[in-house]
Design an enzyme around this catalytic site. Structure first.
Site, PDB file in Angstrom:
ATOM      1  N   PRO A   1      -0.204   6.098   1.311  1.00 22.69           N
ATOM      2  CA  PRO A   1      -1.384   6.936   1.580  1.00 22.69           C
ATOM      3  C   PRO A   1      -2.295   6.303   2.629  1.00 22.69           C
ATOM      4  CG  PRO A   1      -1.106   6.550  -0.777  1.00 22.69           C
ATOM      5  CD  PRO A   1      -0.137   5.664  -0.080  1.00 22.69           C
ATOM      6  N   PHE A   2      -3.070   7.105   3.253  1.00 22.83           N
ATOM      7  CA  PHE A   2      -4.060   6.670   4.250  1.00 22.83           C
ATOM      8  C   PHE A   2      -3.423   5.896   5.411  1.00 22.83           C
ATOM      9  CE2 PHE A   2      -6.271   6.625   0.084  1.00 22.83           C
ATOM     10  CZ  PHE A   2      -7.039   7.761   0.288  1.00 22.83           C
ATOM     11  N   ARG A   3      -2.191   6.190   5.671  1.00 23.53           N
ATOM     12  CA  ARG A   3      -1.478   5.511   6.763  1.00 23.53           C
ATOM     13  C   ARG A   3      -1.402   3.993   6.581  1.00 23.53           C
ATOM     14  NH1 ARG A   3       0.462   8.855  10.208  1.00 23.53           N
ATOM     15  NH2 ARG A   3      -0.412  10.946  10.240  1.00 23.53           N
ATOM     16  N   LEU A   4      -1.452   3.563   5.305  1.00 27.31           N
ATOM     17  CA  LEU A   4      -1.307   2.123   5.040  1.00 27.31           C
ATOM     18  C   LEU A   4       0.179   1.813   4.835  1.00 27.31           C
ATOM     19  CD1 LEU A   4      -4.318   1.748   2.585  1.00 27.31           C
ATOM     20  CD2 LEU A   4      -4.234   1.150   5.002  1.00 27.31           C
ATOM     21  N   HIS A   5       0.998   2.402   5.687  1.00 26.48           N
ATOM     22  CA  HIS A   5       2.449   2.254   5.538  1.00 26.48           C
ATOM     23  C   HIS A   5       2.840   0.778   5.595  1.00 26.48           C
ATOM     24  CE1 HIS A   5       1.898   6.350   6.494  1.00 26.48           C
ATOM     25  NE2 HIS A   5       1.918   6.216   7.792  1.00 26.48           N
TER      26      HIS A   5
END
Ligand SMILES: Cc1cc2nc3c(=O)[nH]c(=O)nc-3n(C[C@H](O)[C@H](O)[C@H](O)COP(=O)(O)O)c2cc1C
Length: 212
Positions: free
Chosen positions: A187-191
């Site tokens: 989520p939240f581009r916290l890949h």
């Protein structure tokens, strides 16, 4: 903000991926999970090559074998991809497993599988596919719309009821990884991105974490 904090806490609770130190074992786990999670073609991968001018090319192929030596697909070596691979000895592969929100990227050197390995795999293919391998001049211009069907009928008649041998130009290519990257969507581009690198197939792996 609390949603972000909760997400960060949850991320710390997934040791499997973050602490892996053997990329082949990690690929094996992810691939096994992909076979469960993906209803279609978990073994489909995008194969990238470059031609003699350095122009990139890419297309889908199917992973047919995988072990610590590398990743094997089968093809016609007289095709565009076959000629590109023979000229450069290099290729890249990308898997995307939609339901798992995961991507694996592989870059490496190529080698052809042994004749015995290719023969054994060819023998498992349906007879129609075996005849198709003789009939298709993969990647070359087709003379007319019926040419492939005519060639397939001709080849079927030529082999009759006998065994269909593997065409000499049809074989497996093994991509021997020098780099394997594991990407997991968060989520939240916290890949998360973990990349394993080595300088040669017999060199030890180094591991890095990359910004997504
Ligand atoms: C899902 C999927 C799987 C494919 N698997 C293979 C394969 O394993 N081997 C192959 O030669 N072509 C396969 N193809 C066809 C290739 O994408 C491509 O069209 C063909 O090999 C010719 O490529 P080239 O002209 O770049 O050599 C597949 C296509 C799709 C869509």
């Amino acid at each position: 903000m609390s949603e972000l904090l909760n997400t960060l806490k949850a991320l710390r609770a997934e040791p499997d991926f973050a602490s892996a130190d053997d990329p082949f074992a990690l690929f094996g786990r992810w691939f096994a999970q992909a076979k469960e999670a993906e209803p279609e073609y978990p073994e489909a991968m995008c194969l990238a090559t470059v031609d003699e001018h350095g122009m990139p090319d890419a297309r889908m192929v199917l992973l047919k074998d995988f072990d610590e030596r590398g990743f094997v697909f089968y093809t016609n070596m007289e095709s565009a991809k076959g000629r590109q691979i023979m000229a450069t000895g290099k290729a890249a592969l990308t898997f995307w497993w939609r339901n798992l929100h995961r991507q694996v990227r592989i870059r490496g050197l190529t080698e052809q599988v042994s004749d015995a390995e290719a023969d054994a795999y060819f023998a498992t293919r349906p007879r129609g596919s075996q005849i198709g391998a003789w009939a298709s001049k993969q990647s070359r211009e087709m003379e007319d719309a019926q040419a492939l069907k005519k060639a397939a009928l001709r080849e079927a008649a030529r082999f009759g009821l006998g065994e269909v041998p593997r065409p000499p130009y049809w074989t497996g290519v093994r991509v021997i990884p020098l780099q394997m990257e594991f990407w997991h969507e968060r989520p939240f581009r916290l890949h998360e991105r973990i990349v394993f690198l080595r300088d040669a197939p017999d060199a030890p792996w180094r591991r890095k974490r990359l910004y997504p």
